[in-house]
Design a protein around this motif. Structure first.
Motif, PDB file in Angstrom:
ATOM      1  N   PHE A  26       0.807  -1.216   0.000  1.00  0.00           N
ATOM      2  CA  PHE A  26       0.000   0.000   0.000  1.00  0.00           C
ATOM      3  C   PHE A  26       0.842   1.267   0.000  1.00  0.00           C
ATOM      4  O   PHE A  26       0.311   2.368   0.060  1.00  0.00           O
TER       5      PHE A  26
ATOM      6  N   ASN B 219       1.685   2.687   5.020  1.00  0.00           N
ATOM      7  CA  ASN B 219       0.680   1.750   5.538  1.00  0.00           C
ATOM      8  C   ASN B 219       1.292   0.355   5.425  1.00  0.00           C
ATOM      9  O   ASN B 219       1.542  -0.146   4.341  1.00  0.00           O
TER      10      ASN B 219
ATOM     11  N   THR C 171       0.059  -2.480   6.300  1.00  0.00           N
ATOM     12  CA  THR C 171      -0.892  -3.582   6.144  1.00  0.00           C
ATOM     13  C   THR C 171      -0.417  -4.518   5.025  1.00  0.00           C
ATOM     14  O   THR C 171       0.096  -4.043   4.015  1.00  0.00           O
TER      15      THR C 171
HETATM   16  C1  LIG Z   1      -4.030   0.528   5.249  1.00  0.00           C
HETATM   17  O1  LIG Z   1      -4.633   0.055   4.074  1.00  0.00           O
HETATM   18  C2  LIG Z   1      -5.679  -0.860   4.290  1.00  0.00           C
HETATM   19  C3  LIG Z   1      -6.151  -1.366   2.938  1.00  0.00           C
HETATM   20  O2  LIG Z   1      -6.397  -0.333   2.055  1.00  0.00           O
HETATM   21  C4  LIG Z   1      -6.794  -0.181   5.051  1.00  0.00           C
HETATM   22  O3  LIG Z   1      -7.826  -1.090   5.296  1.00  0.00           O
HETATM   23  C5  LIG Z   1      -6.259   0.353   6.363  1.00  0.00           C
HETATM   24  O4  LIG Z   1      -7.240   1.071   7.050  1.00  0.00           O
HETATM   25  C6  LIG Z   1      -5.064   1.235   6.127  1.00  0.00           C
HETATM   26  N1  LIG Z   1      -4.479   1.604   7.396  1.00  0.00           N
HETATM   27  C7  LIG Z   1      -4.151   2.856   7.686  1.00  0.00           C
HETATM   28  C8  LIG Z   1      -3.550   3.071   9.019  1.00  0.00           C
HETATM   29  O5  LIG Z   1      -4.335   3.766   6.908  1.00  0.00           O
END
Ligand SMILES: *[C@@H]1O[C@H](CO)[C@@H](O)[C@H](O)[C@H]1NC(C)=O
Ligand SMILES: *[C@@H]1O[C@H](CO)[C@@H](O)[C@H](O)[C@H]1NC(C)=O
Ligand SMILES: *[C@@H]1O[C@H](CO)[C@@H](O)[C@H](O)[C@H]1NC(C)=O
Ligand SMILES: *[C@@H]1O[C@H](CO)[C@@H](O)[C@H](O)[C@H]1NC(C)=O
Ligand SMILES: *[C@@H]1O[C@H](CO)[C@@H](O)[C@H](O)[C@H]1NC(C)=O
Length: 375
Positions: free
Chosen positions: A77, A110, A112
């Motif tokens: 991401f 991010n 994730t």
């Molecule tokens: C990171 O990306 C994921 C997928 O798009 C999303 O669900 C999540 O909320 C994001 N986290 C942050 C901290 O922005």
């Protein structure tokens, strides 16, 4: 007969050597360009090493795509980052922005779907302030790559600065958790800048111990997640045996020490007695005295040991005293391990290790204080 056995042994030896060299040859180290980190398990350079040489897709690296051949990691991401350092023994990487505007990347960082997380995460608040007011923010360093003629961007982790900028004609952009490289961060204090590398760690695969022993960590054959440590220099004594040895050496050591103390005490008291003879009615056996006080060094009972508090380590592995290794087995603490604390001196150890120790020896292995004051 004997000859054929020899031949068989030799050919077996040869065969195993061959297998060893062929299996290791498939996963040789790789590097993108001189000065860049060496790439090996759990990472792999996707253009140079077969898929089985890396732990998972998240650890795949490339040599960049813009002709400069920098070691590059793609975070799902957050895009591409250069890999500045890989510390295999610490399970950490330092990454940066190939386009030299790390603050911009931090705003969109991010983690994730990556195997990584920050080691030490600090909240930074970004502000956009009118450039015309700039002299009033003179003590802060502007982020030039995010600023333009009209607005100057600042980021700060310091509550005082956040309060100050909030009270000015500045617009709050965002507060983001930044995985700082804490050795540099602690050193730089408030002058730490967001252009310094980001520090990330990975939890699995756990190859720390293997790396520190000089071993080669890799995937078990036919397994997609279990790792194996090979080529480690042999006398890596298993942990259980390590403290057995520590205890084994500690107790005779203690006994010898007490033997010596006893001997010296006897010599001195004999000497003093010769100078000032004691009346015969008094206890004329100083040995009995000293032995009595020495025999007190012994283990604690299980219920006493069980009464000491246990701690299960979290992901951060934070301990109040910043202990990182168990003084008994000398292994580094890992998340989810159970420790036990000696209440009197507050020293912590693996519960397994200290339980065994206290059963045999009633003193704290670090400070040598007796946890039970009655002793
Ligand atoms: C990171 O990306 C994921 C997928 O798009 C999303 O669900 C999540 O909320 C994001 N986290 C942050 C901290 O922005
Ligand atoms: C990131 O790197 C990969 C592999 O080098 C490349 O294919 C991709 O185009 C890059 N993405 C960007 C946004 O530069
Ligand atoms: C990058 O790698 C390619 C192919 O390996 C090579 O031809 C090129 O000269 C390298 N570029 C630099 C800047 O090292
Ligand atoms: C700066 O402000 C002026 C006047 O408001 C505007 O015309 C100009 O486009 C702005 N420049 C940038 C880079 O935003
Ligand atoms: C490993 O995998 C291969 C093919 O997938 C299979 O033939 C072999 O029996 C497996 N070995 C073990 C020990 O599971």
């Amino acid at each position: 007969m004997e000859f054929t056995t020899k031949i068989t042994t030799l050919s077996l030896l040869f065969l195993s050597l061959l297998i060893l060299t062929t299996t290791t040859a498939t996963c040789t180290n790789a590097v993108c360009r001189r000065g860049d980190p060496t790439v090996r398990f759990p990472f792999r350079l996707s253009s140079h090493q077969p898929e089985s040489c890396g732990y998972s897709k998240g650890f795949d690296l490339t040599c960049g795509n813009n002709g400069v051949n920098r070691t590059t990691i793609t975070l799902p991401f957050s895009g591409n980052f250069t890999v500045e350092v890989i510390d295999y023994a610490a399970q950490a990487i330092l990454i940066n922005d190939p386009n030299k505007c790390l603050p911009e990347r931090i705003l969109m960082l991010n983690l994730t779907s990556t195997p990584f997380s920050g080691v030490d995460v600090r909240p930074f608040t970004f502000f956009s302030c009118p450039t015309s007011d700039y002299p009033r923010f003179g003590q802060l360093t502007p982020i030039t790559c995010l600023s333009d003629k009209n607005s100057t961007v600042f980021a700060t982790a310091w509550p005082i600065s956040v309060n100050y900028l909030s009270s000015q004609s500045c617009r709050l952009i965002k507060t983001v958790e930044v995985p700082v490289h804490w050795p540099s961060y602690e050193q730089a204090g408030s002058s730490w800048e967001l252009t310094d590398n980001l520090w990330l760690t990975w939890r699995v695969p756990r190859c720390r111990r293997c790396e520190r022993r000089g071993g080669k960590c890799g995937l078990k054959s036919n397994s997609s997640s279990e790792t194996i440590c090979s080529d480690a220099p042999k006398p890596a004594i298993p942990r259980r045996d390590q403290y057995a040895i520590a205890i084994g050496a500690g107790i005779p050591g203690t006994l010898i020490l007490f033997g010596l103390v006893c001997l010296v005490y006897n010599r001195i008291s004999a000497f003093i007695k010769r100078l000032h003879p004691v009346p015969h009615s008094e206890n004329n056996n100083p040995q009995a005295h000293s032995l009595q006080s020495n025999i007190m060094i012994m283990g604690l009972d299980v219920s006493t040991i069980e009464s000491y508090p246990k701690i299960v380590l979290g992901e951060s592995k934070r301990l109040p005293e910043n202990d990182v290794t168990c003084a008994i087995c000398l292994s580094e603490y890992e998340p989810k391990e159970t420790l036990r604390k000696i209440p009197l001196c507050q020293h912590c150890f693996h519960a397994d290790c200290i339980d065994e120790w206290l059963k045999l020896n009633g003193t704290c292995p670090v400070c040598r204080n007796s946890p039970e004051q009655i002793l």
